[in-house]
Design a protein around this motif. Structure first.
Motif, PDB file in Angstrom:
ATOM      1  N   TYR A   9     -14.810   9.036 -12.211  1.00 55.52           N
ATOM      2  CA  TYR A   9     -14.656   7.581 -12.261  1.00 55.52           C
ATOM      3  C   TYR A   9     -13.732   7.176 -13.407  1.00 55.52           C
ATOM      4  CZ  TYR A   9     -17.962   5.713  -8.820  1.00 55.52           C
ATOM      5  OH  TYR A   9     -18.586   5.330  -7.666  1.00 55.52           O
ATOM      6  N   ALA A  44     -10.211   7.829 -12.239  1.00 61.94           N
ATOM      7  CA  ALA A  44      -9.759   6.947 -11.160  1.00 61.94           C
ATOM      8  C   ALA A  44      -9.620   5.507 -11.642  1.00 61.94           C
ATOM      9  CB  ALA A  44     -10.725   7.035  -9.989  1.00 61.94           C
ATOM     10  N   VAL A  45     -10.653   5.016 -12.324  1.00 63.80           N
ATOM     11  CA  VAL A  45     -10.600   3.626 -12.802  1.00 63.80           C
ATOM     12  C   VAL A  45      -9.518   3.490 -13.867  1.00 63.80           C
ATOM     13  CG1 VAL A  45     -11.908   1.835 -14.013  1.00 63.80           C
ATOM     14  CG2 VAL A  45     -13.015   3.178 -12.253  1.00 63.80           C
ATOM     15  N   ALA A  88      -6.314   3.090 -12.230  1.00 62.15           N
ATOM     16  CA  ALA A  88      -6.177   1.791 -11.567  1.00 62.15           C
ATOM     17  C   ALA A  88      -5.849   0.682 -12.562  1.00 62.15           C
ATOM     18  CB  ALA A  88      -7.455   1.456 -10.803  1.00 62.15           C
ATOM     19  N   VAL A 117     -15.353  11.261  -2.084  1.00 59.29           N
ATOM     20  CA  VAL A 117     -15.894  11.569  -3.419  1.00 59.29           C
ATOM     21  C   VAL A 117     -16.386  10.310  -4.133  1.00 59.29           C
ATOM     22  CG1 VAL A 117     -15.332  12.468  -5.688  1.00 59.29           C
ATOM     23  CG2 VAL A 117     -14.637  13.717  -3.664  1.00 59.29           C
ATOM     24  N   PRO A 118     -15.630   9.201  -4.154  1.00 57.05           N
ATOM     25  CA  PRO A 118     -16.196   8.002  -4.795  1.00 57.05           C
ATOM     26  C   PRO A 118     -17.486   7.509  -4.149  1.00 57.05           C
ATOM     27  CG  PRO A 118     -13.844   7.769  -4.605  1.00 57.05           C
ATOM     28  CD  PRO A 118     -14.206   9.004  -3.852  1.00 57.05           C
ATOM     29  N   HIS A 121     -19.715   9.342  -2.557  1.00 55.50           N
ATOM     30  CA  HIS A 121     -20.766  10.281  -2.932  1.00 55.50           C
ATOM     31  C   HIS A 121     -21.232  10.007  -4.366  1.00 55.50           C
ATOM     32  CE1 HIS A 121     -22.961  14.097  -2.820  1.00 55.50           C
ATOM     33  NE2 HIS A 121     -22.459  14.359  -4.011  1.00 55.50           N
ATOM     34  N   CYS A 122     -20.279   9.784  -5.275  1.00 54.93           N
ATOM     35  CA  CYS A 122     -20.637   9.453  -6.658  1.00 54.93           C
ATOM     36  C   CYS A 122     -21.429   8.152  -6.721  1.00 54.93           C
ATOM     37  CB  CYS A 122     -19.373   9.321  -7.509  1.00 54.93           C
ATOM     38  SG  CYS A 122     -18.484  10.866  -7.734  1.00 54.93           S
ATOM     39  N   HIS A 123     -20.992   7.167  -5.922  1.00 54.02           N
ATOM     40  CA  HIS A 123     -21.690   5.887  -5.930  1.00 54.02           C
ATOM     41  C   HIS A 123     -23.139   6.046  -5.514  1.00 54.02           C
ATOM     42  CE1 HIS A 123     -22.273   1.546  -5.432  1.00 54.02           C
ATOM     43  NE2 HIS A 123     -22.941   1.872  -4.350  1.00 54.02           N
ATOM     44  N   PHE A 128     -25.100   7.623  -8.348  1.00 54.65           N
ATOM     45  CA  PHE A 128     -25.373   6.647  -9.416  1.00 54.65           C
ATOM     46  C   PHE A 128     -26.417   5.641  -8.968  1.00 54.65           C
ATOM     47  CE2 PHE A 128     -22.846   8.145 -12.603  1.00 54.65           C
ATOM     48  CZ  PHE A 128     -21.487   8.194 -12.347  1.00 54.65           C
ATOM     49  N   LEU A 151     -21.966  -1.502 -10.773  1.00 50.33           N
ATOM     50  CA  LEU A 151     -21.683  -0.197 -10.164  1.00 50.33           C
ATOM     51  C   LEU A 151     -20.811  -0.344  -8.929  1.00 50.33           C
ATOM     52  CD1 LEU A 151     -22.181   2.855  -9.943  1.00 50.33           C
ATOM     53  CD2 LEU A 151     -24.240   2.338  -8.641  1.00 50.33           C
ATOM     54  N   VAL A 191     -17.270  -1.060 -10.012  1.00 49.34           N
ATOM     55  CA  VAL A 191     -16.606   0.130 -10.561  1.00 49.34           C
ATOM     56  C   VAL A 191     -16.242   1.101  -9.448  1.00 49.34           C
ATOM     57  CG1 VAL A 191     -16.933   2.115 -12.059  1.00 49.34           C
ATOM     58  CG2 VAL A 191     -17.695  -0.101 -12.803  1.00 49.34           C
ATOM     59  N   THR A 192     -17.105   1.219  -8.440  1.00 48.56           N
ATOM     60  CA  THR A 192     -16.787   2.105  -7.316  1.00 48.56           C
ATOM     61  C   THR A 192     -15.573   1.599  -6.558  1.00 48.56           C
ATOM     62  OG1 THR A 192     -19.102   2.716  -7.091  1.00 48.56           O
ATOM     63  CG2 THR A 192     -17.693   3.143  -5.208  1.00 48.56           C
ATOM     64  N   LEU A 203     -13.155  -0.127  -7.835  1.00 51.09           N
ATOM     65  CA  LEU A 203     -12.011   0.206  -8.687  1.00 51.09           C
ATOM     66  C   LEU A 203     -11.631   1.672  -8.548  1.00 51.09           C
ATOM     67  CD1 LEU A 203     -12.564  -1.654 -12.073  1.00 51.09           C
ATOM     68  CD2 LEU A 203     -10.594  -1.831 -10.574  1.00 51.09           C
ATOM     69  N   ALA A 204     -12.634   2.546  -8.483  1.00 51.64           N
ATOM     70  CA  ALA A 204     -12.351   3.975  -8.339  1.00 51.64           C
ATOM     71  C   ALA A 204     -11.665   4.252  -7.004  1.00 51.64           C
ATOM     72  CB  ALA A 204     -13.642   4.785  -8.454  1.00 51.64           C
ATOM     73  N   VAL A 247      -9.815   2.158  -5.325  1.00 48.33           N
ATOM     74  CA  VAL A 247      -8.449   1.635  -5.453  1.00 48.33           C
ATOM     75  C   VAL A 247      -7.586   2.606  -6.250  1.00 48.33           C
ATOM     76  CG1 VAL A 247      -7.103  -0.169  -6.599  1.00 48.33           C
ATOM     77  CG2 VAL A 247      -9.042  -0.794  -5.151  1.00 48.33           C
ATOM     78  N   GLY A 248      -8.148   3.113  -7.372  1.00 47.45           N
ATOM     79  CA  GLY A 248      -7.398   4.049  -8.198  1.00 47.45           C
ATOM     80  C   GLY A 248      -7.030   5.308  -7.440  1.00 47.45           C
ATOM     81  N   CYS A 249      -7.969   5.842  -6.657  1.00 50.44           N
ATOM     82  CA  CYS A 249      -7.688   7.047  -5.875  1.00 50.44           C
ATOM     83  C   CYS A 249      -6.604   6.781  -4.846  1.00 50.44           C
ATOM     84  CB  CYS A 249      -8.966   7.522  -5.171  1.00 50.44           C
ATOM     85  SG  CYS A 249     -10.109   8.343  -6.269  1.00 50.44           S
ATOM     86  N   GLN A 274      -4.240   4.503  -4.950  1.00 52.56           N
ATOM     87  CA  GLN A 274      -2.955   4.345  -5.627  1.00 52.56           C
ATOM     88  C   GLN A 274      -2.422   5.693  -6.090  1.00 52.56           C
ATOM     89  OE1 GLN A 274      -3.632   1.496  -8.731  1.00 52.56           O
ATOM     90  NE2 GLN A 274      -3.035  -0.231  -7.434  1.00 52.56           N
TER      91      GLN A 274
END
Lengths: 164, 223
Positions: free
Chosen positions: A75, A78-79, A82, B159-160, B162-164, B167, B192, B195-196, B198-199, B201-203, B205
């Motif tokens: 996280y 990734a965050v 972003a 993966v995000p 699964h992590c979510h 958590f 949470l 943040v997931t 965002l994760a 989106v980050g992946c 991108q």
């Protein structure tokens, strides 16, 4: 004075005696907030510290801990990627690899083992959990055999990954 | 200490013998004993009995309906019997009430019961296991074949999530409303989720405008 009366009639009544009232309005006065305040001040009975160490719950705890650790790292990456453009921080693949390249070899191998071991342990123990979900290995012997197998395999594979 | 109903001398003097017995049993009951009322077929109760019985329950709309539907089922409200028992719901079926009606009628004010929902129950479990199982061939393909837009894209979604879910389970276990309060739990759960997102989106991108997840691992591992 009012507090102890309140405590005696509302909060400290023994289990099984239902607090009943004859009117609708007084029900709404009984809220959960005092119970939460009580729990914050009340000490917990010892649990993790007194239970006999066993492979079963140690491995279960470690499964959750490693999962949380790897997920926090994922996280963060990734965050971070972003939001990095918004805070003007240069955070991309090229920057990461160039920083890692400057680290000495010994520290790199140690760091790779520290990163790889939680990942391999969580993966292999996850497969063990999935096997349980198909009702396999649901005996004491099965649990312990698969447990030792996971411990051994995860260590070996983490060492192998660290030496790549 | 518990029932004002029983404590009031006026109520006691006017109540029927069965209710006085119940009140006496209740005030002297052992720590873990529970006292239940249930309606049985028999002579028609007078309105006073009905009032006492209604007052004895903490009320919600369903409780009213539960009681009335049980009257409809049994035809009449009979003599109200109290029983001192350690067991929970065995008397409900004999009175023709469903366990939901009994639960609604005896609902204590300190907690809220939740109606079961398969989306949060078995479907969630199924989804979690399917996702986890899909990660095995995904990681294997990624490790063997290397970077590929499809596997990287799938990894960036699977993966995000699964992590979510992991958590979320930890929040349910350690940061529940009983611990951190109703609004504390809500705030944490929604944080949470944010943040997931965002994760995710980050992946996305990273997979589209950068080298991709598999390639990142490969390059940083051999840097």
């Amino acid at each position: 004075m009012a507090k102890t009366t309140f405590a005696k009639t509302r909060l400290m009544a023994p289990v099984g005696i239902r607090i009943l009232s004859t009117s609708q309005s007084s029900q709404k006065e009984v809220t959960v907030a005092p119970l939460i305040e009580q729990r914050k001040n009340r000490p917990l009975s010892p649990h993790l510290t007194i239970y006999q160490p066993q492979l079963t719950w140690y491995m279960s705890m470690f499964h959750r801990v490693t999962g949380g650790a790897v997920a926090v790292g994922f996280y963060a990456g990734a965050v971070g990627y972003a939001v990095a453009p918004m805070v003007g921080m240069g955070f991309d693949a090229a920057a990461i690899t160039s920083v890692i390249a400057t680290v000495p070899v010994g520290a790199k191998i140690a760091a790779k083992f520290i990163v790889a071991y939680p990942f391999t342990y969580h993966c292999l123990n996850g497969i063990r959990h999935l096997a349980w979900d198909t009702t396999r290995f649901m005996t004491i012997k099965g649990v312990y055999q698969t447990g030792y197998a996971v411990l051994g395999l995860s260590t070996v594979s983490a060492v192998a990954l660290a030496l790549i | 200490m518990a029932l004002r109903l029983a404590a009031s001398p006026l109520a006691l003097s006017r109540s029927t013998p069965s209710l006085r017995l119940a009140a006496a049993m209740r005030s002297s009951s052992a720590l873990n004993a529970r006292v239940y009322f249930h309606a049985t077929a028999g002579p028609v109760a007078d309105s006073q009995q009905e009032d006492h019985v209604r007052m004895a329950y903490s009320r919600k709309g369903a409780a009213d309906q539960g009681f009335r539907s049980s009257i409809a089922k049994n035809g009449r409200v009979g003599s109200i019997r109290a029983q001192n028992t350690h067991l929970s719901r065995s008397t409900a079926s004999t009175a023709g009430q469903t366990s939901d009606e009994v639960t609604a009628a005896y609902k204590a004010v300190a907690y809220k019961t939740i109606t079961p929902n398969q989306v949060h129950g078995s479907y969630h479990w199924d989804f979690e296991r399917l996702l986890t199982v899909s990660m095995i061939p995904l990681f294997a393909a990624s490790a063997i074949h290397g970077a590929h837009p499809i596997t990287d894209g799938l990894l960036g979604v699977v993966v995000p999530i699964h992590c979510h879910m992991g958590f979320d389970a930890m929040v349910t276990d350690y940061l529940h409303p009983g611990n951190v309060g109703k609004w504390g739990n809500k705030a944490i759960v929604w944080t949470l989720r944010g943040v997931t997102v965002l994760a995710l989106v980050g992946c996305y991108q990273f997979n589209t405008s950068d080298i991709g997840l598999t390639e990142l691992v490969k390059r940083s591992w051999t840097a």
